[in-house]
Design a protein around this motif. Structure first.
Motif, short mmCIF file in Angstrom:
data_model
loop_
_atom_site.label_atom_id
_atom_site.label_comp_id
_atom_site.label_asym_id
_atom_site.label_seq_id
_atom_site.Cartn_x
_atom_site.Cartn_y
_atom_site.Cartn_z
N VAL A 1 -5.81 3.94 -14.25
CA VAL A 1 -4.47 2.91 -14.77
C VAL A 1 -4.38 1.63 -14.64
O VAL A 1 -4.42 0.87 -15.43
CB VAL A 1 -2.95 4.01 -15.92
N LEU A 2 -3.79 0.98 -13.26
CA LEU A 2 -3.74 0.13 -12.82
C LEU A 2 -4.98 -0.76 -12.66
O LEU A 2 -4.65 -2.04 -13.54
CB LEU A 2 -3.26 0.35 -11.70
N LEU A 3 -5.89 -0.18 -12.16
CA LEU A 3 -6.91 -1.09 -12.63
C LEU A 3 -7.24 -1.37 -14.47
O LEU A 3 -7.89 -2.19 -14.09
CB LEU A 3 -7.86 -0.17 -11.95
N ASP A 4 -7.09 -0.56 -14.71
CA ASP A 4 -7.56 -1.07 -16.76
C ASP A 4 -6.62 -2.08 -17.02
O ASP A 4 -6.49 -2.65 -17.53
CB ASP A 4 -6.86 0.41 -17.20
N ALA A 5 -5.50 -1.95 -16.44
CA ALA A 5 -4.32 -2.90 -16.80
C ALA A 5 -4.66 -4.07 -16.33
O ALA A 5 -4.09 -5.39 -17.15
CB ALA A 5 -2.57 -1.96 -16.40
N ALA A 6 -4.90 -4.10 -15.16
CA ALA A 6 -5.00 -5.34 -14.31
C ALA A 6 -6.39 -6.21 -15.38
O ALA A 6 -6.48 -7.39 -15.51
CB ALA A 6 -5.25 -5.39 -12.90
N ARG A 7 -7.06 -6.05 -15.39
CA ARG A 7 -8.36 -6.55 -16.63
C ARG A 7 -7.62 -6.84 -17.65
O ARG A 7 -8.19 -7.30 -18.42
CB ARG A 7 -9.21 -5.29 -16.60
N ARG A 8 -6.72 -6.29 -18.15
CA ARG A 8 -6.63 -6.32 -19.56
C ARG A 8 -5.74 -6.89 -19.59
O ARG A 8 -5.61 -7.86 -20.62
CB ARG A 8 -6.22 -4.45 -20.31
N LYS B 1 0.86 -1.27 -0.11
CA LYS B 1 -0.11 -0.54 -0.16
C LYS B 1 0.98 1.65 -0.09
O LYS B 1 1.65 1.12 0.64
CB LYS B 1 -1.23 -0.21 1.42
N PRO B 2 0.45 2.87 -0.46
CA PRO B 2 -0.97 2.19 -1.57
C PRO B 2 -0.14 1.95 -2.93
O PRO B 2 0.83 1.96 -3.04
CB PRO B 2 -1.13 3.42 -1.46
N CYS B 3 -1.37 1.20 -3.76
CA CYS B 3 -1.23 0.98 -5.34
C CYS B 3 -1.08 2.18 -5.81
O CYS B 3 -0.41 1.98 -6.54
CB CYS B 3 -2.19 -0.14 -5.13
N SER B 4 -0.83 3.24 -5.31
CA SER B 4 -0.84 4.10 -6.27
C SER B 4 -0.44 5.66 -5.69
O SER B 4 -0.34 5.94 -5.00
CB SER B 4 -2.51 4.61 -7.09
N HIS B 5 0.51 6.29 -6.81
CA HIS B 5 0.67 7.79 -5.78
C HIS B 5 -0.22 8.79 -5.99
O HIS B 5 -0.44 9.44 -5.39
CB HIS B 5 2.23 8.08 -6.74
N ASN B 6 -1.10 8.90 -7.30
CA ASN B 6 -1.91 9.75 -7.12
C ASN B 6 -3.27 8.64 -8.28
O ASN B 6 -3.57 7.62 -7.87
CB ASN B 6 -1.78 11.02 -8.33
N LYS C 1 -8.12 -17.50 -9.00
CA LYS C 1 -9.57 -16.73 -7.54
C LYS C 1 -9.20 -15.13 -7.37
O LYS C 1 -8.16 -14.42 -7.37
CB LYS C 1 -9.73 -17.41 -6.61
N ARG C 2 -10.27 -14.48 -7.30
CA ARG C 2 -10.23 -12.82 -7.37
C ARG C 2 -9.24 -12.58 -5.51
O ARG C 2 -9.89 -13.56 -4.72
CB ARG C 2 -11.04 -12.30 -7.27
N PRO C 3 -8.02 -12.31 -5.04
CA PRO C 3 -7.49 -11.98 -4.10
C PRO C 3 -7.94 -11.90 -2.43
O PRO C 3 -9.18 -10.61 -3.35
CB PRO C 3 -6.14 -11.68 -3.98
N ASN C 4 -7.88 -12.04 -1.58
CA ASN C 4 -8.83 -10.57 -0.83
C ASN C 4 -8.46 -9.14 -0.65
O ASN C 4 -9.82 -8.86 -0.18
CB ASN C 4 -8.21 -10.86 1.03
N SER C 5 -7.30 -8.88 -1.38
CA SER C 5 -7.37 -7.11 -1.11
C SER C 5 -6.84 -7.40 -2.79
O SER C 5 -6.02 -7.24 -3.23
CB SER C 5 -6.17 -7.04 -0.57
N SER C 6 -8.45 -7.83 -3.47
CA SER C 6 -7.70 -7.16 -5.19
C SER C 6 -7.48 -6.42 -5.39
O SER C 6 -8.05 -5.45 -4.51
CB SER C 6 -9.27 -8.22 -5.45
N ILE C 7 -7.52 -5.32 -6.92
CA ILE C 7 -7.03 -4.40 -7.02
C ILE C 7 -8.61 -3.08 -6.56
O ILE C 7 -8.48 -2.10 -6.66
CB ILE C 7 -5.77 -4.01 -8.40
N GLU C 8 -9.17 -4.41 -7.41
CA GLU C 8 -10.77 -3.24 -7.35
C GLU C 8 -11.15 -2.61 -6.07
O GLU C 8 -12.17 -1.69 -6.36
CB GLU C 8 -11.72 -4.48 -7.75
N GLU C 9 -10.87 -3.60 -5.42
CA GLU C 9 -11.56 -3.59 -4.12
C GLU C 9 -10.12 -2.38 -3.28
O GLU C 9 -10.64 -1.43 -2.98
CB GLU C 9 -11.53 -4.41 -2.76
N ALA C 10 -8.89 -2.72 -3.19
CA ALA C 10 -8.22 -1.68 -2.83
C ALA C 10 -8.36 -0.38 -3.29
O ALA C 10 -7.73 0.12 -3.19
CB ALA C 10 -6.34 -2.55 -3.77
N ASN C 11 -8.29 -0.20 -4.91
CA ASN C 11 -7.75 0.74 -4.97
C ASN C 11 -9.07 1.79 -4.71
O ASN C 11 -9.32 3.28 -4.75
CB ASN C 11 -8.04 1.26 -6.55
#
Length: 440
Positions: free
Chosen positions: A146-153, A135-140, A380-390
């Motif tokens: 962008v990270l969420l988009d990349a994970a999905r793509r 944490k945190p998964c981003s600086h801004n 499977k999606r992890p407990n702290s998936s990027i979708e929730e973490a973000n």
């Protein structure tokens, strides 16, 4: 099987259920779901060393690379892997991108400074790797998008290191809130208190031998080296860090959001400043932040970086307030009170109240690392998936933007984006060093 083990397994399963875990295509790139997880770890001076030891101890995993721009920090990481009991010595390299070129590597673990978290994660995803990012998964906020988009793509697992999502009694406490143990929960308070010292006034200085300062800066526009920056004080400079709200607040704001079952706020405000010392520290050492949500719910944060007086007897925690009582999360445990302050239930976990600025050790990392390993193996999606973490990290970014602009932010409750405030939206992203802009 003992009752204690059955209870622990039940709580782990509850973690998956309460997080809304669903399947996603994310198995190991190299074949069978039972194959060894081959890991490269980036940034090993502090938290990264704990992760080096943790992944070395983790059954079914092997640390293949220890990556750090500083020779001394790299040595710490190599030693930590050895202390973890791994027989095969990993390679020590300065540029983590060399590890991404190795097709045998399945995972990049990122514990570098905040300005590296999203750009390194995105590079890893583009190279076909899964990501465990501290944490945190981003600086801004834009980096999070962008990270969420990349994970999905790229259809890979991205897990953030907010380990409390996997602590069994925290999971149980959050579930109790959701199931009405204190009636309808409408307010959550998070806090963190420490007694950090002044960082002084930095001076220009020669770059230490063994440190690749240019690579340390990476995505950030270049600034001259100063003697009060590396390895920890970068947290308190906006150029590289995100302040205490994202340094430690991310853990606790995430629990607030999880327990209240809210996503994006309608309004955000923040007060505070650098009060304790007159030095180079830019981010607030004292910060009071509030988020309002639809359905009559609110979250607040009290951060005191330089006054360690505890709240509820602990340095960092969360309290949920409801119609019928209060539930306080205390380490890996919780206590329930009625509205007359009578203690109704107390569950104690396997941790202490002692403050550790580098995060939990392996004893409390183990469930989170195990969950990540199984998410990669089983798709499977992890407990702290990027979708929730973000979502949780975005709340903290919004708090800092409110602080830096000095005004109330109105937000779109469907997306979290700031509305009708172009000046505040200027802080949604940042300027990057040429060639380092994070792109999917």
């Amino acid at each position: 099987m003992t009752d204690a083990i059955q209870r622990r397994d039940f709580i782990r399963q509850a973690a998956l259920a309460t997080a809304g875990i669903t399947g996603m295509p994310a198995v190991l790139a190299n074949g069978s779901a039972n194959e060894k997880l081959v890991v490269a770890i980036m940034g090993t001076n502090s938290r990264g060393s704990a992760l080096c030891e943790g992944f070395a101890k983790l059954p079914g995993a092997e640390v293949a690379y220890v990556c750090d721009v500083d020779d001394k920090a790299m040595a710490k990481g190599l030693k930590a892997v050895q202390q973890g009991g791994q027989k095969t010595a990993p390679k020590g390299i300065k540029d983590f991108r060399r590890a991404l070129d190795d097709k045998a590597v399945d995972v990049l673990v990122i514990a570098a400074p905040d300005h590296w978290h999203a750009p390194a994660s995105i590079l890893a995803l583009k190279a076909g790797k899964h990501v465990y990012v501290e944490k945190p998964c981003s600086h801004n906020p834009r980096e999070g998008e962008v990270l969420l988009d990349a994970a999905r793509r790229h259809k890979k697992v991205v897990n953030m290191g907010n380990q409390r999502r996997s602590w069994p009694y925290v999971v149980e406490g959050i579930q109790a809130v959701k199931e009405g143990a204190i009636g309808r929960a409408y307010y959550a308070k998070a806090w963190y208190a420490n007694t950090r010292q002044s960082i002084g006034k930095g001076k220009p200085a020669p770059i230490p031998a063994g440190l690749d300062y240019d690579l340390w800066q990476g995505p950030a526009p270049r600034k001259d080296y100063r003697d009060n920056l590396i390895h920890y004080n970068w947290h308190w400079f906006w150029h590289w860090g995100t302040g205490e709200l994202l340094n430690n607040g991310t853990h606790f704001i995430d629990l607030c959001r999880w327990g209240l079952e809210v996503d994006y706020p309608t309004r955000v405000s923040s007060q505070g400043g650098r009060y304790a010392f007159d030095d180079d520290w830019e981010t607030p050492d004292t910060q009071l932040t509030s988020w309002d949500f639809a359905d009559r719910k609110s979250i607040s944060w009290e951060g005191r970086s330089c006054n360690g007086r505890n709240v509820e007897g602990i340095s960092g925690g969360v309290a949920f307030y409801g119609e019928k009582g209060t539930l306080v999360i205390n380490g890996n445990g919780y206590t329930i009170y009625d509205n007359r302050n009578k203690e109704l239930k107390k569950v104690s976990g396997d941790t202490t109240n002692q403050l550790n600025a580098t995060g939990p050790g392996f004893d409390l990392d183990v469930d989170h690392l195990t969950n990540f390993r199984e998410a990669v193996r089983q798709g499977k999606r992890p407990n702290s998936s990027i979708e929730e973490a973000n979502k949780s990290v975005l709340l903290c970014h919004l708090g800092n933007i409110a602080h830096r602009t000095g005004r109330l932010l109105n937000c779109d409750p469907a997306t979290g984006r700031i509305v009708n405030d172009p000046d505040a939206m200027k802080l949604w992203s940042r300027t990057y060093a040429p060639g380092w802009e994070p792109l999917v």
